[in-house]
Scaffold this motif. Structure first.
Motif, PDB file in Angstrom:
ATOM      1  N   THR A 132       0.811  -1.222   0.000  1.00  0.00           N
ATOM      2  CA  THR A 132       0.000   0.000   0.000  1.00  0.00           C
ATOM      3  C   THR A 132       0.846   1.275   0.000  1.00  0.00           C
ATOM      4  OG1 THR A 132      -1.743  -1.161   1.176  1.00  0.00           O
ATOM      5  CG2 THR A 132      -1.839   1.229   1.213  1.00  0.00           C
ATOM      6  N   ASN A 133       1.922   1.300   0.750  1.00  0.00           N
ATOM      7  CA  ASN A 133       2.746   2.503   0.870  1.00  0.00           C
ATOM      8  C   ASN A 133       3.957   2.503  -0.056  1.00  0.00           C
ATOM      9  OD1 ASN A 133       1.156   3.773   2.877  1.00  0.00           O
ATOM     10  ND2 ASN A 133       1.991   2.355   4.375  1.00  0.00           N
ATOM     11  N   VAL A 155      -0.544  -7.139  -1.719  1.00  0.00           N
ATOM     12  CA  VAL A 155      -1.783  -6.444  -1.363  1.00  0.00           C
ATOM     13  C   VAL A 155      -1.603  -4.948  -1.612  1.00  0.00           C
ATOM     14  CG1 VAL A 155      -3.312  -5.841   0.552  1.00  0.00           C
ATOM     15  CG2 VAL A 155      -2.371  -8.140   0.398  1.00  0.00           C
ATOM     16  N   GLY A 156      -2.627  -4.333  -2.200  1.00  0.00           N
ATOM     17  CA  GLY A 156      -2.643  -2.884  -2.355  1.00  0.00           C
ATOM     18  C   GLY A 156      -1.551  -2.330  -3.242  1.00  0.00           C
ATOM     19  N   VAL A 157      -1.236  -3.030  -4.331  1.00  0.00           N
ATOM     20  CA  VAL A 157      -0.181  -2.569  -5.233  1.00  0.00           C
ATOM     21  C   VAL A 157      -0.622  -1.261  -5.902  1.00  0.00           C
ATOM     22  CG1 VAL A 157       1.202  -3.139  -7.261  1.00  0.00           C
ATOM     23  CG2 VAL A 157       0.601  -4.936  -5.626  1.00  0.00           C
ATOM     24  N   GLN A 158       0.216  -0.254  -5.787  1.00  0.00           N
ATOM     25  CA  GLN A 158      -0.080   1.061  -6.350  1.00  0.00           C
ATOM     26  C   GLN A 158       0.064   1.040  -7.877  1.00  0.00           C
ATOM     27  OE1 GLN A 158      -1.258   3.636  -4.380  1.00  0.00           O
ATOM     28  NE2 GLN A 158      -1.329   1.921  -2.953  1.00  0.00           N
ATOM     29  N   VAL A 207       3.614   0.926  -9.509  1.00  0.00           N
ATOM     30  CA  VAL A 207       4.288  -0.347  -9.254  1.00  0.00           C
ATOM     31  C   VAL A 207       3.647  -1.447 -10.094  1.00  0.00           C
ATOM     32  CG1 VAL A 207       4.845  -2.071  -7.488  1.00  0.00           C
ATOM     33  CG2 VAL A 207       5.005   0.372  -6.946  1.00  0.00           C
ATOM     34  N   GLU A 208       2.325  -1.435 -10.167  1.00  0.00           N
ATOM     35  CA  GLU A 208       1.589  -2.408 -10.979  1.00  0.00           C
ATOM     36  C   GLU A 208       2.027  -2.318 -12.444  1.00  0.00           C
ATOM     37  OE1 GLU A 208      -1.473  -5.358 -11.311  1.00  0.00           O
ATOM     38  OE2 GLU A 208      -1.386  -4.088  -9.534  1.00  0.00           O
ATOM     39  N   MET A 209       2.200  -1.104 -12.929  1.00  0.00           N
ATOM     40  CA  MET A 209       2.613  -0.896 -14.309  1.00  0.00           C
ATOM     41  C   MET A 209       4.013  -1.481 -14.556  1.00  0.00           C
ATOM     42  SD  MET A 209       2.800   2.651 -16.501  1.00  0.00           S
ATOM     43  CE  MET A 209       4.072   3.357 -15.462  1.00  0.00           C
ATOM     44  N   VAL A 210       4.923  -1.260 -13.621  1.00  0.00           N
ATOM     45  CA  VAL A 210       6.284  -1.796 -13.757  1.00  0.00           C
ATOM     46  C   VAL A 210       6.250  -3.325 -13.755  1.00  0.00           C
ATOM     47  CG1 VAL A 210       8.539  -1.988 -12.639  1.00  0.00           C
ATOM     48  CG2 VAL A 210       7.412   0.237 -12.793  1.00  0.00           C
ATOM     49  N   LEU A 211       5.515  -3.911 -12.814  1.00  0.00           N
ATOM     50  CA  LEU A 211       5.399  -5.367 -12.756  1.00  0.00           C
ATOM     51  C   LEU A 211       4.815  -5.920 -14.057  1.00  0.00           C
ATOM     52  CD1 LEU A 211       4.057  -5.863  -9.120  1.00  0.00           C
ATOM     53  CD2 LEU A 211       6.365  -6.341  -9.945  1.00  0.00           C
ATOM     54  N   GLN A 252       0.362 -13.326  -6.656  1.00  0.00           N
ATOM     55  CA  GLN A 252      -1.076 -13.105  -6.696  1.00  0.00           C
ATOM     56  C   GLN A 252      -1.314 -11.706  -6.151  1.00  0.00           C
ATOM     57  OE1 GLN A 252      -2.943 -16.579  -4.727  1.00  0.00           O
ATOM     58  NE2 GLN A 252      -3.788 -16.832  -6.773  1.00  0.00           N
ATOM     59  N   HIS A 253      -2.331 -11.044  -6.694  1.00  0.00           N
ATOM     60  CA  HIS A 253      -2.628  -9.670  -6.292  1.00  0.00           C
ATOM     61  C   HIS A 253      -3.997  -9.596  -5.642  1.00  0.00           C
ATOM     62  CE1 HIS A 253       0.640  -7.731  -8.706  1.00  0.00           C
ATOM     63  NE2 HIS A 253       0.615  -8.937  -9.219  1.00  0.00           N
ATOM     64  N   PHE A 254      -4.069  -8.833  -4.557  1.00  0.00           N
ATOM     65  CA  PHE A 254      -5.323  -8.620  -3.842  1.00  0.00           C
ATOM     66  C   PHE A 254      -5.438  -7.147  -3.492  1.00  0.00           C
ATOM     67  CE2 PHE A 254      -4.088 -12.990  -3.073  1.00  0.00           C
ATOM     68  CZ  PHE A 254      -5.262 -13.686  -3.304  1.00  0.00           C
ATOM     69  N   GLU A 255      -6.657  -6.659  -3.445  1.00  0.00           N
ATOM     70  CA  GLU A 255      -6.903  -5.263  -3.069  1.00  0.00           C
ATOM     71  C   GLU A 255      -6.715  -5.064  -1.564  1.00  0.00           C
ATOM     72  OE1 GLU A 255      -7.616  -2.525  -4.973  1.00  0.00           O
ATOM     73  OE2 GLU A 255      -7.123  -3.837  -6.652  1.00  0.00           O
TER      74      GLU A 255
END
Length: 90
Positions: free
Chosen positions: A20-21, A50-53, A56-60, A70-73
């Protein structure tokens, strides 16, 4: 990577990392995440994020690394998946 080997020795094989942070990630951070994923998946474990910004999501995504995790909100969703056996591991 010392810390990931330490996690494995302590028996932590199914991890939930709160991102998240984390507003950005560099090659060192990416390498650390991949090292952790390699270590735990080698032992039938898993790493959930959890809470990938968005940045960061774009880079991954650009680097094809989303398949490692695995990704979770929310943390509760990741923990529920672990309890249900849906986030890898045995």
């Amino acid at each position: 990577m010392k810390n990931s080997c330490r996690l494995r020795k302590l028996g932590f094989m199914r991890l939930v990392l709160d991102m998240t942070n984390v507003g950005f990630i560099n090659s060192t951070g990416l390498g650390f995440l991949v090292d952790i994923a390699d270590q735990v998946t080698a032992e039938s474990g898993s790493v959930s994020l959890v809470g990938v910004q968005p940045k960061v999501e774009m880079v991954l995504d650009m680097l094809g690394m989303k398949a490692f995790f695995q990704h979770f909100e929310k943390q509760e969703e990741a923990l529920a998946a672990l309890r249900a056996g849906l986030a890898g591991g045995s």
